[in-house]
Design an enzyme around this catalytic site. Structure first.
Site, PDB file in Angstrom:
ATOM      1  CB  SER A 190      -2.466  -1.336   5.441  1.00 44.83           C
ATOM      2  OG  SER A 190      -3.613  -0.681   4.921  1.00 44.83           O
ATOM      3  CG  PHE A 191      -8.460  -3.350   6.811  1.00 42.24           C
ATOM      4  CD1 PHE A 191      -8.352  -3.019   8.148  1.00 42.24           C
ATOM      5  CD2 PHE A 191      -9.645  -3.910   6.366  1.00 42.24           C
ATOM      6  CE1 PHE A 191      -9.399  -3.238   9.037  1.00 42.24           C
ATOM      7  CE2 PHE A 191     -10.697  -4.133   7.232  1.00 42.24           C
ATOM      8  CZ  PHE A 191     -10.580  -3.794   8.568  1.00 42.24           C
TER       9      PHE A 191
ATOM     10  CE  LYS B 123     -13.849   0.375   7.089  1.00 43.96           C
ATOM     11  NZ  LYS B 123     -13.257   1.041   8.258  1.00 43.96           N
TER      12      LYS B 123
ATOM     13  NE  ARG C 165      -2.923  -8.026  -7.895  1.00 49.44           N
ATOM     14  CZ  ARG C 165      -3.771  -7.052  -8.224  1.00 49.44           C
ATOM     15  NH1 ARG C 165      -3.323  -5.962  -8.816  1.00 49.44           N
ATOM     16  NH2 ARG C 165      -5.049  -7.165  -7.942  1.00 49.44           N
TER      17      ARG C 165
ATOM     18  CE  LYS D  49     -13.655   5.046   6.480  1.00 56.45           C
ATOM     19  NZ  LYS D  49     -12.182   5.156   6.539  1.00 56.45           N
TER      20      LYS D  49
END
Length: 395
Positions: free
Chosen positions: A23-24, A118, A44, A200
């Site tokens: 998604s990102f 992240k 991929r 986070k």
């Protein structure tokens, strides 16, 4: 001094490759294409490439977002060619393998490398930019942080942070995202930004695992995690601004409030008794925090940073710590006291300035006091000149 990366914002014909069609990664590729870069998205498998190319939409991870016509889709591992900018949008647990394959894929000596992950790189729980910097040099490495829900980012904007030890590279990245309609702050603290992003995710998972027991417990869980990871970041040179600002608390609020937050939902499923290895099947995607928690716990232990809540969360994920004991740990843990540091406050600096101004009017029979005031004034002047020469965003 000449820079080893050749990426410059605003230069026509710049080429970018985004590795990873989650998604990102897909959202970032869309933004780069909108900003005018000649962008290629690496996905991929041949079947996946064919589907994205035919539908011009990533229905699995970013439904409802049309892929720009100028965005090319290629299979992962394809030659990087003359890419000026390579962005790594793969989960952090697979990042080392992708990094190792970059030279064989034709990574140019002047290409800038940007981590979008992240999380932390196994087995030692190292920040992605640290791995990249060790292999390719910190001057050509950057990362992206901040609240950036993928679908909202391409439709309404986001608040990103581009962080690099190389200020020119951070500014160039920010310029690209700004042209695409996304606000982007610059930072020269990639370590702080990456550890804030990892914190986070883990804090969102911790609050999700605790919220059924009360909002106070959920808030305490997130707060403890943030404080423990911040102490680790400080040992590695990270700054508090990265945790307080967009990359830390801003991103945490976005993750905690997102209706489809994978990390918060993973925590809720843990609290319901779902084994950690089954949670990605329930959610439909990889959950970064589930893999980051054990790595963080190990890194904190090696650094001898007291981190009972992170260690307890790792035990909850592994099944070694029951939920009620986890909640009791959160409710009863008292972190180290927060104390004022002597000489660091603004009022003490103002007082020193006031004494320095009054130094010339002191009587001649007080040479020691006058000399002390002049010395303080000189020190403050030197500090002010040093701050004026520092890069923007550095305290």
């Amino acid at each position: 001094m000449a820079r080893a990366h050749r990426f410059r914002s605003g230069v026509p014909g710049r080429r970018a490759v985004v590795i990873g069609a989650g998604s990102f990664g897909t959202a970032v590729a869309v933004l780069l294409a909108r900003a005018g870069l000649r962008t290629t998205l690496h996905a991929r498998g041949a079947e996946r490439v064919g589907e994205l190319s035919a539908r011009r939409e990533n229905q699995a991870y970013l439904p409802g977002v049309e892929l720009p016509g100028q965005l090319r889709i290629e299979r992962a591992g394809s030659p990087l060619g003359r890419a000026d900018l390579v962005l790594l949008g793969v989960p952090s647990q697979g990042l080392d393998e992708v990094i190792s394959g970059l030279p064989a894929a034709g990574l140019g000596a002047g290409a800038a490398l940007v981590s979008l992950a992240k999380g932390l790189v196994p087995p030692d729980g190292v920040a992605p930019t640290a791995v990249l910097s060790q292999r390719f040099g910190a001057h050509r490495v950057a990362c992206i942080g901040g609240p950036a829900h993928a679908e909202e980012m391409v439709q309404a904007g986001a608040a990103l942070v581009a962080a690099s030890a190389d200020e020119e590279l951070a500014q160039a990245l920010a310029g690209v995202f700004n042209r695409a309609g996304v606000v982007c702050e610059i930072s020269n603290d990639p370590t702080g930004v990456e550890l804030a992003g990892a914190a986070k995710n883990v804090a969102a998972l911790a609050s999700g695992a605790t919220v059924a027991q009360g909002l106070n417990a959920a808030g305490a869980a997130a707060g403890h995690i943030f404080a423990e990871v911040w102490r680790l970041a400080a040992l590695q040179g990270g700054r508090p601004e990265s945790f307080i600002g967009l990359a830390g608390t801003g991103d945490l609020v976005a993750t905690a409030l997102a209706p489809r937050s994978r990390n918060r939902r993973a925590g809720e499923l843990l609290a319901q008794g779902v084994p950690a290895e089954q949670i990605p099947l329930h959610i439909g995607q990889a959950v970064e925090a589930l893999r980051s928690v054990p790595l963080l716990a190990s890194a904190l232990a090696r650094a001898e940073v007291p981190a009972p809540v992170t260690a307890g969360l790792s035990g909850l994920i592994s099944g070694e710590l029951p939920l009620d004991e986890w909640v009791a740990l959160v409710r009863t843990t008292a972190p180290p006291p927060a104390r004022w540091r002597r000489g660091a406050g603004p009022f003490r600096r103002l007082a020193a300035r006031w004494r320095a101004r009054r130094a010339p009017s002191r009587p001649a029979h007080e040479p020691r006091a006058a000399a002390t005031a002049v010395e303080e004034h000189g020190q403050l002047a030197i500090r002010d000149r040093r701050r004026a020469r520092r890069a923007p965003g550095q305290p």
